[in-house]
Design a protein around this motif. Structure first.
Motif, PDB file in Angstrom:
ATOM      1  N   PHE A  55       0.672  -1.182   0.058  1.00  0.00           N
ATOM      2  CA  PHE A  55       0.001  -0.053  -0.096  1.00  0.00           C
ATOM      3  C   PHE A  55       1.089   1.226  -0.081  1.00  0.00           C
ATOM      4  N   PRO A  56       0.579   2.161  -0.760  1.00  0.00           N
ATOM      5  CA  PRO A  56       1.254   3.387  -0.701  1.00  0.00           C
ATOM      6  C   PRO A  56       1.247   4.233   0.633  1.00  0.00           C
ATOM      7  N   ASN A  57       2.379   4.971   0.862  1.00  0.00           N
ATOM      8  CA  ASN A  57       2.179   5.694   2.251  1.00  0.00           C
ATOM      9  C   ASN A  57       1.441   6.718   2.379  1.00  0.00           C
ATOM     10  N   ASN A  58       1.127   7.622   1.254  1.00  0.00           N
ATOM     11  CA  ASN A  58       0.382   8.776   1.261  1.00  0.00           C
ATOM     12  C   ASN A  58      -1.143   8.487   1.615  1.00  0.00           C
ATOM     13  N   ASP A  59      -1.415   9.137   2.717  1.00  0.00           N
ATOM     14  CA  ASP A  59      -2.839   9.184   3.290  1.00  0.00           C
ATOM     15  C   ASP A  59      -3.918   9.316   2.459  1.00  0.00           C
ATOM     16  N   TYR A  60      -3.826  10.653   1.464  1.00  0.00           N
ATOM     17  CA  TYR A  60      -4.861  10.796   0.834  1.00  0.00           C
ATOM     18  C   TYR A  60      -5.113   9.796  -0.247  1.00  0.00           C
ATOM     19  N   LEU A  61      -3.835   9.334  -0.768  1.00  0.00           N
ATOM     20  CA  LEU A  61      -4.057   8.250  -1.897  1.00  0.00           C
ATOM     21  C   LEU A  61      -4.771   7.139  -1.434  1.00  0.00           C
ATOM     22  N   ARG A  62      -4.210   6.582  -0.161  1.00  0.00           N
ATOM     23  CA  ARG A  62      -4.909   5.629   0.536  1.00  0.00           C
ATOM     24  C   ARG A  62      -6.409   5.736   0.368  1.00  0.00           C
ATOM     25  N   GLU A  63      -6.899   6.660   1.085  1.00  0.00           N
ATOM     26  CA  GLU A  63      -8.414   6.685   0.866  1.00  0.00           C
ATOM     27  C   GLU A  63      -9.041   6.726  -0.255  1.00  0.00           C
ATOM     28  N   ASN A  64      -8.482   7.377  -1.322  1.00  0.00           N
ATOM     29  CA  ASN A  64      -8.964   7.414  -2.387  1.00  0.00           C
ATOM     30  C   ASN A  64      -8.893   6.020  -3.283  1.00  0.00           C
ATOM     31  N   ILE A  65      -7.837   5.088  -2.937  1.00  0.00           N
ATOM     32  CA  ILE A  65      -7.822   3.859  -3.674  1.00  0.00           C
ATOM     33  C   ILE A  65      -8.868   2.898  -2.938  1.00  0.00           C
ATOM     34  N   ILE A  66      -8.998   3.192  -1.561  1.00  0.00           N
ATOM     35  CA  ILE A  66     -10.094   2.405  -1.029  1.00  0.00           C
ATOM     36  C   ILE A  66     -11.389   2.692  -1.354  1.00  0.00           C
ATOM     37  N   LYS A  67     -11.649   3.958  -1.749  1.00  0.00           N
ATOM     38  CA  LYS A  67     -12.823   4.429  -2.328  1.00  0.00           C
ATOM     39  C   LYS A  67     -13.194   3.799  -3.602  1.00  0.00           C
ATOM     40  N   ILE A  68     -11.977   3.873  -4.456  1.00  0.00           N
ATOM     41  CA  ILE A  68     -12.354   3.256  -5.771  1.00  0.00           C
ATOM     42  C   ILE A  68     -12.523   1.843  -5.843  1.00  0.00           C
TER      43      ILE A  68
END
Ligand SMILES: [Zn+2]
Length: 302
Positions: free
Chosen positions: A123-136
């Motif tokens: 999983f990437p470290n970036n929080d914003y990206l993580r949230e976005n990926i999980i949503k997608i």
């Protein structure tokens, strides 16, 4: 018939494994340490800043055949297969430099390192990206169905070849998704741009894009392919045992764009059969098929 050693420098176990970008880069370093009989370059960077590498091996200046893999995240098996065969090419050409006198291979084994690492649970470290990926991913932590890059764009729908028509295919998505979203416009993603620029800056005589799965391959686009494509498709069908398919409803793909703009042979090869990611138990079978295809690429066909 070519005298070919299937061993290569590194043992099969280096390749027959979850093939993360970290493993890919470390094998590249190891091969470069062992044999400098190739050149390499960084053709671009993924969204997360990982280098996209091209390897070049061979002695021809006017016959450059391009092969790429790992465009779809859950098809990372093809990155491992192509890298294993690059290893074999290195060793075999060190033992017999003549085998690559008539061809140079341009090899890009991993176009989508971010997506591949995600599928392999990095999983990437970036929080914003993580949230976005999980949503997608519809709030699931199972990423085995993820094909896109890390932002949710399908890289093989990014090329300017009837791109607008992608929307007419019913399973295509209209927003960022784990698969099948062509992006807001053609070439919006750095990984696609890297491959596009590499192709623009070279005079490739043929291109092969490795995907999975289906044990078939696609060789047409809008009747724009040259007569040579059919000739090659016949041969490839015999060599691989895969079914040659002239046209499918495919727009915006790398090989579509290559055929359209260059009127030269381009192929999408669907390696293996099953549900992606294909199980490692298939590795040797698909390796054999791909080896036969690459040997066909380097053999003098006249
Ligand atoms: Zn694919």
């Amino acid at each position: 018939m070519l005298d070919w050693n299937n061993e290569g420098y590194l043992n099969l176990i280096y390749y027959k494994t979850d093939f993360t970008s970290e493993k890919f880069y470390s094998i590249f370093n190891e091969l470069w340490r062992l044999n400098k009989g190739f050149s390499w370059s960084v053709i671009g960077f993924s969204l997360l800043g990982k280098p996209i590498l091209e390897f070049r091996i061979g002695n021809s200046k006017d016959n450059i055949i391009h092969i790429n893999a790992g465009m779809h995240a859950n098809e990372w098996n093809n990155s491992a297969l192509l890298m294993k065969l690059f290893d074999e090419l290195l060793l075999n050409s060190a033992n017999n430099s003549k085998i690559l006198d008539n061809v140079t291979l341009s090899i890009v084994p991993m176009i989508n390192p971010d997506g591949i690492d995600l599928v392999l649970n990095n999983f990437p470290n970036n929080d914003y990206l993580r949230e976005n990926i999980i949503k997608i991913n519809k709030f699931s932590l199972d990423f085995s169905g993820w094909k896109a890059n890390i932002r949710g764009v399908d890289l093989n729908n990014q090329f300017p070849a009837c791109w607008e028509l992608i929307k007419t295919i019913d399973f295509k998505k209209s927003e960022y998704s784990s698969r099948d979203f062509p992006g807001p416009y053609p070439l919006s993603e750095p990984e696609a741009i890297a491959l596009y620029n590499l192709t623009l800056n070279n005079n490739f005589s043929e291109v092969y894009a490795l995907h999975s799965q289906g044990e078939e391959f696609y060789w047409g686009f809008n009747n724009l392919e040259p007569p040579e494509s059919e000739f090659l498709a016949d041969k490839i069908e015999k060599i691989t045992g895969y079914k040659a398919v002239r046209t499918i409803k495919s727009y915006g793909g790398y090989k579509d764009w290559f055929i359209q703009d260059y009127k030269k042979p381009g192929f999408t090869i669907e390696l293996g059969k099953g549900i992606n990611p294909l199980p490692l138990s298939r590795f040797e079978t698909d390796l054999n098929t791909l080896r036969n295809l690459i040997l066909f690429c380097i053999t003098d066909r006249k």
